[in-house]
Design a protein around this motif. Structure first.
Motif: not given
Length: 146
Positions: A37-60
């Motif tokens: 479950g710790i791996g799932l928690m890390v994976a879920g939060l990593a997905l959040d960071v990745w997606a938020a980074g794409l928003f930031s790079r797109a300027g939105t």
């Protein structure tokens, strides 16, 4: 005052721990695999960071229900229209797995429903209004969650 999804995530996690302590209905996750479950928690939060980074790079904006200036469709957005919310659900599911009882998983389902009704549906309407046919085409080929 607007409450953003990370606050709901934190409150859900606290509620899950509280329910597991107060009403641990059923021990459904064997203790030998709870650490996964710790791996799932890390994976879920990593997905959040990745997606938020794409928003930031797109300027939105990453803030929900604020006007978007770009339609992001690459990276995890190729598989889910809502990878940040999906990441939160995955992280909560990982926490439920770590806790091991059935009760916390009710919170995971409630969180997903709350996010869909409070944010996703309204955001989808805003994106369709802003991006028109481009968003309609994107929505037709990419599922809401996964």
């Amino acid at each position: 005052m607007r409450i953003y999804p990370p606050v709901y995530l934190l409150l859900s996690a606290l509620l899950m721990v509280g329910l597991d302590l107060a009403l641990p209905f059923g021990d459904v996750i064997p203790s030998a695999i709870r650490k996964l479950g710790i791996g799932l928690m890390v994976a879920g939060l990593a997905l959040d960071v990745w997606a938020a980074g794409l928003f930031s790079r797109a300027g939105t904006t990453v803030k929900p229900l604020e006007p978007s200036s770009a339609l992001v469709t690459r990276g995890p957005f190729r598989l889910s229209r809502n990878p940040m919310y999906l990441g939160m659900v995955v992280a909560l599911a990982g926490l439920g797995m770590v806790l091991g009882s059935l009760t916390p998983f009710a919170v995971v389902a409630a969180f997903a429903l709350l996010i869909e009704h409070r944010f996703i549906r309204r955001e989808e309407a805003m994106l369709e209004s802003t991006f028109g046919a481009a968003y309609t085409e994107y929505r037709s080929r990419v599922r809401r969650w996964i």
